[in-house]
Design a protein around this motif. Structure first.
Motif, PDB file in Angstrom:
ATOM      1  N   TYR A   1       0.843  -1.258   0.067  1.00 20.01           N
ATOM      2  CA  TYR A   1      -0.034   0.061   0.187  1.00 20.01           C
ATOM      3  C   TYR A   1       1.093   1.221  -0.031  1.00 20.01           C
ATOM      4  CZ  TYR A   1      -3.434  -3.484   1.905  1.00 20.01           C
ATOM      5  OH  TYR A   1      -4.151  -4.263   1.965  1.00 20.01           O
TER       6      TYR A   1
ATOM      7  N   GLY B   1      -3.094   4.719   1.572  1.00 19.54           N
ATOM      8  CA  GLY B   1      -3.765   3.399   1.601  1.00 19.54           C
ATOM      9  C   GLY B   1      -4.086   2.551   0.329  1.00 19.54           C
ATOM     10  N   LYS B   2      -3.558   3.337  -0.733  1.00 16.12           N
ATOM     11  CA  LYS B   2      -3.983   2.612  -2.114  1.00 16.12           C
ATOM     12  C   LYS B   2      -3.060   1.326  -2.430  1.00 16.12           C
ATOM     13  CE  LYS B   2      -3.981   3.672  -6.981  1.00 16.12           C
ATOM     14  NZ  LYS B   2      -3.484   4.838  -8.082  1.00 16.12           N
ATOM     15  N   VAL B   3      -3.864   0.368  -2.855  1.00 17.48           N
ATOM     16  CA  VAL B   3      -2.991  -0.753  -3.293  1.00 17.48           C
ATOM     17  C   VAL B   3      -1.839  -0.566  -4.411  1.00 17.48           C
ATOM     18  CG1 VAL B   3      -3.207  -3.304  -4.109  1.00 17.48           C
ATOM     19  CG2 VAL B   3      -4.537  -2.380  -2.298  1.00 17.48           C
TER      20      VAL B   3
END
Length: 183
Positions: free
Chosen positions: A175, A179-181
């Motif tokens: 991440y 918090g973005k994959v």
């Protein structure tokens, strides 16, 4: 930089007889060449009966390969003496560069400074399937491993900074700081 040691690419095979391992060493050094240098490089002596890994350059198999300090691709040869599970790792780190193991059959790219790569191999010699992409301009820094400090006790999480960006590796997923994959 003048000299960078990519320490100890390790190949471990586990089978019913226990664990076998082999190593190859790659070093980047100012003034080195890609050709064989009797004062710096060591050729690989093949030992039948065990799994082996070595780098290959200009049709020479190396146990220790000293190369120029530049981003490059290093071909690997793997001898799987028996069918089984093989794990590639760099247990001593990569000393200031990124070393990505590429498996051309699966298409996977694994940054060995962050995690290991395990693959099932049949008894065979694998030339051309695996290689290292070495990038001297991209380096993970400030790696901190924490365990059990997330909402689920026992989760494993690693925080690291790569090229000034904060990333978190949790349960095999990367991440970014928002918090973005990522991967």
């Amino acid at each position: 930089p003048g000299e960078i040691r990519l320490a100890n690419l390790k190949l471990v095979m586990e089978n019913s007889y226990g664990e076998q391992q082999d190593h190859t060493f790659i070093k980047l050094k100012k003034g080195a060449t890609t050709g064989y240098d009797a004062n710096a490089d060591l050729t690989k002596i093949v030992n039948s009966g065990i799994g082996q890994v070595y780098s290959v350059s200009e049709d020479v198999d190396y146990a220790a390969n000293v190369l120029p300090v530049e981003s490059q691709t290093v071909a690997l040869k793997v001898v799987a003496a028996k069918a089984g599970s093989y794990t590639f790792s760099m247990p001593d780190g990569t000393d200031g560069v990124t070393a990505t193991l590429v498996d051309t059959r699966t298409g996977s790219r694994t940054d060995l400074s962050l995690w290991n790569y395990t693959v099932e191999l049949g008894k065979d010699t694998y030339a051309g399937r695996f290689y290292l992409d070495i990038d001297v301009h991209k380096t993970p820094t400030n790696v901190v491993v924490t365990e059990g400090d997330s909402e689920n006790e026992g989760d494993k999480m690693m925080k690291f900074i790569e090229n000034g960006q904060l990333y978190i590796l949790k349960n095999g997923v990367i991440y970014d700081a928002t918090g973005k994959v990522v991967k």
